[in-house]
Design a protein around this motif. Structure first.
Motif, PDB file in Angstrom:
ATOM      1  N   CYS B  35     -15.667  -6.846  -1.083  1.00 32.02           N
ATOM      2  CA  CYS B  35     -14.585  -5.979  -1.543  1.00 32.02           C
ATOM      3  C   CYS B  35     -13.313  -6.304  -0.750  1.00 32.02           C
ATOM      4  O   CYS B  35     -13.289  -6.222   0.470  1.00 32.02           O
ATOM      5  N   VAL B  36     -12.275  -6.722  -1.483  1.00 33.56           N
ATOM      6  CA  VAL B  36     -11.029  -7.172  -0.855  1.00 33.56           C
ATOM      7  C   VAL B  36      -9.952  -6.114  -1.052  1.00 33.56           C
ATOM      8  O   VAL B  36      -9.623  -5.757  -2.187  1.00 33.56           O
ATOM      9  N   LYS B  37      -9.417  -5.616   0.058  1.00 32.58           N
ATOM     10  CA  LYS B  37      -8.368  -4.594  -0.013  1.00 32.58           C
ATOM     11  C   LYS B  37      -6.997  -5.249   0.061  1.00 32.58           C
ATOM     12  O   LYS B  37      -6.762  -6.116   0.906  1.00 32.58           O
ATOM     13  N   PHE B  38      -6.114  -4.808  -0.806  1.00 28.64           N
ATOM     14  CA  PHE B  38      -4.725  -5.261  -0.749  1.00 28.64           C
ATOM     15  C   PHE B  38      -3.824  -4.037  -0.902  1.00 28.64           C
ATOM     16  O   PHE B  38      -3.858  -3.349  -1.918  1.00 28.64           O
ATOM     17  N   GLY B  39      -3.054  -3.769   0.129  1.00 29.37           N
ATOM     18  CA  GLY B  39      -2.213  -2.574   0.133  1.00 29.37           C
ATOM     19  C   GLY B  39      -0.920  -2.783  -0.627  1.00 29.37           C
ATOM     20  O   GLY B  39      -0.262  -3.811  -0.483  1.00 29.37           O
ATOM     21  N   VAL B  40      -0.572  -1.794  -1.445  1.00 28.28           N
ATOM     22  CA  VAL B  40       0.630  -1.892  -2.273  1.00 28.28           C
ATOM     23  C   VAL B  40       1.529  -0.691  -2.009  1.00 28.28           C
ATOM     24  O   VAL B  40       1.072   0.451  -2.013  1.00 28.28           O
ATOM     25  N   ASP B  41       2.794  -0.989  -1.750  1.00 32.01           N
ATOM     26  CA  ASP B  41       3.783   0.062  -1.552  1.00 32.01           C
ATOM     27  C   ASP B  41       4.346   0.456  -2.912  1.00 32.01           C
ATOM     28  O   ASP B  41       4.965  -0.364  -3.594  1.00 32.01           O
ATOM     29  N   PRO B  42       4.145   1.684  -3.336  1.00 29.14           N
ATOM     30  CA  PRO B  42       4.548   2.042  -4.701  1.00 29.14           C
ATOM     31  C   PRO B  42       6.046   2.277  -4.869  1.00 29.14           C
ATOM     32  O   PRO B  42       6.476   2.731  -5.914  1.00 29.14           O
ATOM     33  N   ILE B  72      -3.026   1.640  -3.550  1.00 36.39           N
ATOM     34  CA  ILE B  72      -1.654   2.137  -3.690  1.00 36.39           C
ATOM     35  C   ILE B  72      -1.407   3.219  -2.642  1.00 36.39           C
ATOM     36  O   ILE B  72      -2.093   4.244  -2.628  1.00 36.39           O
ATOM     37  N   GLY B  73      -0.429   2.976  -1.770  1.00 30.01           N
ATOM     38  CA  GLY B  73      -0.125   3.931  -0.701  1.00 30.01           C
ATOM     39  C   GLY B  73       0.729   5.070  -1.216  1.00 30.01           C
ATOM     40  O   GLY B  73       1.862   5.235  -0.786  1.00 30.01           O
ATOM     41  N   ASP B  74       0.159   5.847  -2.123  1.00 28.08           N
ATOM     42  CA  ASP B  74       0.969   6.924  -2.721  1.00 28.08           C
ATOM     43  C   ASP B  74       1.097   8.111  -1.784  1.00 28.08           C
ATOM     44  O   ASP B  74       2.052   8.875  -1.877  1.00 28.08           O
ATOM     45  N   PHE B  75       0.124   8.257  -0.857  1.00 25.95           N
ATOM     46  CA  PHE B  75       0.136   9.437   0.013  1.00 25.95           C
ATOM     47  C   PHE B  75       1.462   9.565   0.757  1.00 25.95           C
ATOM     48  O   PHE B  75       2.133  10.586   0.696  1.00 25.95           O
ATOM     49  N   THR B  76       1.829   8.502   1.466  1.00 24.06           N
ATOM     50  CA  THR B  76       3.049   8.581   2.255  1.00 24.06           C
ATOM     51  C   THR B  76       4.304   8.509   1.393  1.00 24.06           C
ATOM     52  O   THR B  76       5.306   9.130   1.721  1.00 24.06           O
ATOM     53  N   SER B  77       4.234   7.786   0.273  1.00 32.81           N
ATOM     54  CA  SER B  77       5.452   7.671  -0.539  1.00 32.81           C
ATOM     55  C   SER B  77       5.768   8.994  -1.226  1.00 32.81           C
ATOM     56  O   SER B  77       6.914   9.245  -1.573  1.00 32.81           O
ATOM     57  N   ARG B  78       4.752   9.820  -1.394  1.00 29.76           N
ATOM     58  CA  ARG B  78       5.044  11.141  -1.964  1.00 29.76           C
ATOM     59  C   ARG B  78       5.638  12.076  -0.918  1.00 29.76           C
ATOM     60  O   ARG B  78       6.138  13.148  -1.246  1.00 29.76           O
ATOM     61  N   LYS B  87      18.033   6.906   3.671  1.00 33.81           N
ATOM     62  CA  LYS B  87      18.496   7.464   2.401  1.00 33.81           C
ATOM     63  C   LYS B  87      17.776   6.815   1.231  1.00 33.81           C
ATOM     64  O   LYS B  87      17.794   7.313   0.126  1.00 33.81           O
ATOM     65  N   THR B  88      17.204   5.652   1.482  1.00 32.88           N
ATOM     66  CA  THR B  88      16.566   4.928   0.387  1.00 32.88           C
ATOM     67  C   THR B  88      15.101   5.331   0.214  1.00 32.88           C
ATOM     68  O   THR B  88      14.427   4.809  -0.630  1.00 32.88           O
ATOM     69  N   ARG B  89      14.607   6.263   1.045  1.00 27.91           N
ATOM     70  CA  ARG B  89      13.217   6.657   0.869  1.00 27.91           C
ATOM     71  C   ARG B  89      13.039   8.136   0.574  1.00 27.91           C
ATOM     72  O   ARG B  89      12.396   8.856   1.348  1.00 27.91           O
ATOM     73  N   PRO B  90      13.597   8.598  -0.567  1.00 30.27           N
ATOM     74  CA  PRO B  90      13.308   9.979  -0.952  1.00 30.27           C
ATOM     75  C   PRO B  90      11.853  10.030  -1.430  1.00 30.27           C
ATOM     76  O   PRO B  90      11.290   8.999  -1.790  1.00 30.27           O
ATOM     77  N   PRO B  91      11.249  11.217  -1.440  1.00 34.74           N
ATOM     78  CA  PRO B  91       9.863  11.262  -1.905  1.00 34.74           C
ATOM     79  C   PRO B  91       9.765  10.866  -3.377  1.00 34.74           C
ATOM     80  O   PRO B  91      10.650  11.171  -4.168  1.00 34.74           O
ATOM     81  N   LEU B  92       8.705  10.164  -3.731  1.00 37.01           N
ATOM     82  CA  LEU B  92       8.487   9.773  -5.128  1.00 37.01           C
ATOM     83  C   LEU B  92       7.612  10.820  -5.806  1.00 37.01           C
ATOM     84  O   LEU B  92       6.659  11.314  -5.212  1.00 37.01           O
ATOM     85  N   SER B  93       7.940  11.142  -7.060  1.00 35.04           N
ATOM     86  CA  SER B  93       7.081  12.049  -7.815  1.00 35.04           C
ATOM     87  C   SER B  93       5.884  11.254  -8.329  1.00 35.04           C
ATOM     88  O   SER B  93       5.888  10.024  -8.304  1.00 35.04           O
ATOM     89  N   GLU B  94       4.882  11.964  -8.831  1.00 38.92           N
ATOM     90  CA  GLU B  94       3.721  11.269  -9.383  1.00 38.92           C
ATOM     91  C   GLU B  94       4.133  10.410 -10.573  1.00 38.92           C
ATOM     92  O   GLU B  94       3.593   9.330 -10.791  1.00 38.92           O
ATOM     93  N   GLU B  95       5.114  10.903 -11.334  1.00 33.89           N
ATOM     94  CA  GLU B  95       5.601  10.140 -12.488  1.00 33.89           C
ATOM     95  C   GLU B  95       6.268   8.838 -12.024  1.00 33.89           C
ATOM     96  O   GLU B  95       6.052   7.776 -12.599  1.00 33.89           O
ATOM     97  N   ASP B  96       7.122   8.965 -10.981  1.00 36.11           N
ATOM     98  CA  ASP B  96       7.775   7.768 -10.423  1.00 36.11           C
ATOM     99  C   ASP B  96       6.716   6.726 -10.068  1.00 36.11           C
ATOM    100  O   ASP B  96       6.845   5.543 -10.395  1.00 36.11           O
ATOM    101  N   ILE B  97       5.687   7.197  -9.369  1.00 35.52           N
ATOM    102  CA  ILE B  97       4.667   6.274  -8.882  1.00 35.52           C
ATOM    103  C   ILE B  97       3.925   5.637 -10.048  1.00 35.52           C
ATOM    104  O   ILE B  97       3.717   4.425 -10.090  1.00 35.52           O
ATOM    105  N   ALA B  98       3.564   6.463 -11.049  1.00 33.90           N
ATOM    106  CA  ALA B  98       2.848   5.945 -12.216  1.00 33.90           C
ATOM    107  C   ALA B  98       3.710   4.892 -12.920  1.00 33.90           C
ATOM    108  O   ALA B  98       3.219   3.825 -13.309  1.00 33.90           O
TER     109      ALA B  98
END
Lengths: 400, 400
Positions: B35-42, B72-78, B87-98
């Motif tokens: 199992c190969v993990k690859f982290g993605v910044d959403p 998908i590192g959605d935890f922190t991006s939310r 200023k470039t890292r406002p929280p992302l909504s679930e819709e943004d991430i999807a």
């Protein structure tokens, strides 16, 4: 205005720092009932005179009408030491904590009005905090600020490991102040960093920051180390008054001034007057130490017990009247004569023969006023015989 | 045995490090599907050739039958950047991430078999983790280990503040590996610390530790900085193939070798043969660069597009046949003659007059093969006219 200044002078007495004093003034001036936070570790329920320093300051604040909150740090104690490094910190169950706290509060009741204390547990707000909220909370603190804490800084300098969870604890403690909206937090000088951290985090949350009051740490009977049960240099609040009085009479003259100041809040002026009276020979230090012991027992035990303890001490040590010595019953079947070592083991809680040998060699064991110098001595015991063990302990034998 | 060694040699090709290679051997030898993990910044759905370096290695692992997990590192991006510093890292909504992720996966599908990728979101296990569990988790990590991360160490050395929550992120990322039971984690060399942290935390949890594979970072068109959309030195996977081909033709000869190695996985032996052929004059670097551009477009776009792009490039730049230039329609009502600056603005996406002035001054604007050197020039436009802007961009005017 004058009233507030008088109040602050009273609060200041015996403290190390009030950070900042001007804010304390402002907070009092609002006329609002101020909320005082005091953090309690639920692992150690045995109080001693070292704790009494902070507790008696809390009593004064209580008498001034402030709201006193005992903040029980149950959240972390229910985790224990998750690094597994400390064998003495297994997780506590809720029952353990409840039991420790009832013992603790019973003892606290001798210094504060325990019906007028608010008890809060930090698991109330730390258990339900979500990881998301916690990340936001952590964003308000810088790493530099955390690792500037003295013990962390030392461990980093000495390349000793710090588990990451240890860095979380000051944040939890600080968050307790946010949750409680504390106006004042009080603690020993060893807590200064944590108390300031609470102040800092409240500021980050945009709320009124608590005023930090630090109290000196009381040295134990040895006059060197901080009073601590595990160091064996403590006087426990649950000890019999006679025993506590005797221990107080054993401290050095130098430590006596410290106890006057920290436990009885004698101010510097009065203290220097007493010192010059002793230096000039008009007061004998023994007399002053008796006053100290009496007043401490009166304050933290009761006036009646203080009078009784003083009477006992005077009878035993000054009048050599042993009628007040502690009675110790021996069964009629006790071997007679008996080896001195066995006798001492039976009447004291000393179990080590080599310790008893050491006491005998230092002439600290006597029977009816006669020092025992022979380790192999056999004693013919009788009813009413007085056995002295150590510097301050007299036992009157009752054989039945 | 031989098969495994061949497999490992294939995997090794183009990597920077495999930590440790012996464990990779053992893991493959078990016969279990790895199992190969690859982290993605959403937050950043736009892929470029820099991402293709890791993605094509993932493709190889996929072809070897390994399970590829896009984490998908959605935890922190939310949460966004809770310190409020960025200023470039406002929280992302679930819709943004999807939305970001569907764009992202569409592009990924050009390199990997997207029907054969497992997508996981780390909010699945990080959202419900309780503070109690988290404290236990943090106890497994030492502060020293965390702050040895290069950027943290640098910031501490330069006395730049680190928000405490930033220290949490490597722990979260590492815990993702624990939750996924990852056998392998792959990432750029800038991720080495985080990947090793995952390995370390798995060990602390007493589970099999992941093998860490790091890939080199691809330099952008400037040959200096890491390829990055924000630096303007990137070739996006969503760009038209012609444009990407043109950009590839603009890179330096030195960078060409790097792209051969990192994007086409030409091995060192073949690479040195090519280099000596160029040095000896038997191969023209331009011809080799055309091969590079063609093969990269064939690999990451398609063979058809590669052939077409090559044809266009040869026509425009080598045969000066502008029939393949990009057609740009201008309305018949366009002023004629027209100021060169307005013309460039109409046919390109350049909106700044001063930038156009700069291009004109550097002789990068021509009309039907004639360089425009006068900023105030008026051009009489006609159908089929060829306007060149910059080094690689030809426009054929269509007026209607």
């Amino acid at each position: 205005m004058k009233n507030i200044e008088a109040m602050i002078n009273k609060i200041k007495q015996g403290t190390v720092q009030i950070i900042p004093e001007t804010e304390l003034y402002k907070k009092i001036a609002t006329g609002k009932r101020l909320c005082v936070k005091f953090g309690v570790d639920p692992t150690a329920p045995d109080l001693h005179l070292g704790h009494a320093v902070v507790l008696s300051k809390l009593r004064e604040l209580q008498d001034l009408g402030f709201e006193i909150i005992f903040l029980i740090g149950d959240f972390t104690s229910r985790i224990g030491d998750p690094s597994g490094k400390s064998k003495t910190r297994p997780p506590l169950s809720e029952e353990d904590i409840a039991h420790n706290m009832s013992t603790y509060l019973e003892q606290v009741g001798r210094i504060l009005d325990s019906n007028n204390i608010v008890i809060r547990y930090n698991s109330e707000w730390l258990d339900p905090i979500s990881m998301k909220e916690f990340v936001k909370l952590c964003a308000k603190v810088t790493v530099a600020r955390l690792i500037e804490r003295e013990d962390f800084a030392n461990r980093i300098a000495n390349q000793q490991p710090i588990s990451f969870h240890e860095l979380l604890y000051p944040i939890f403690q600080a968050y307790d102040s946010v949750a409680l909206k504390a106006d004042i937090e009080i603690g020993g000088t060893d807590q200064t960093f944590n108390l300031l951290m609470g102040r800092y985090l409240q500021e980050q949350f945009g709320t009124d920051a608590q005023v930090v009051i630090t109290m000196p740490l009381l040295e134990g009977l040895d006059g060197i180390h901080k009073m601590s049960k595990s160091l064996g240099n403590a006087i426990g609040l649950a000890e019999p008054a006679d025993q506590a009085y005797g221990k107080l009479m054993s401290i050095s003259d130098k430590l006596m001034w410290r106890y006057f100041k920290l436990l009885l809040h004698i101010d510097d002026l009065e203290l220097s007057q007493l010192e010059s009276r002793v230096a000039g020979g008009s007061t004998h230090p023994m007399e002053l130490k008796k006053k100290l012991a009496h007043d401490i027992i009166a304050k933290f035990w009761s006036k009646t017990e203080a009078a009784k303890a003083q009477e006992t001490f005077e009878a035993l040590f000054q009048k050599h009247d042993y009628s007040k010595a502690q009675e110790t019953t021996l069964p009629a079947a006790t071997p007679n004569p008996i080896w001195i070592v066995d006798l001492v083991k039976m009447i004291t809680n000393i179990t080590s023969s080599s310790e008893i040998k050491r006491l005998i060699e230092s002439k600290a064991v006597s029977v009816d006023g006669v020092d025992i110098i022979d380790f192999s001595a056999k004693i013919t015991i009788k009813d009413g015989m007085i056995v002295k063990v150590g510097k301050h302990k007299f036992y009157k034998l009752v054989i039945k």
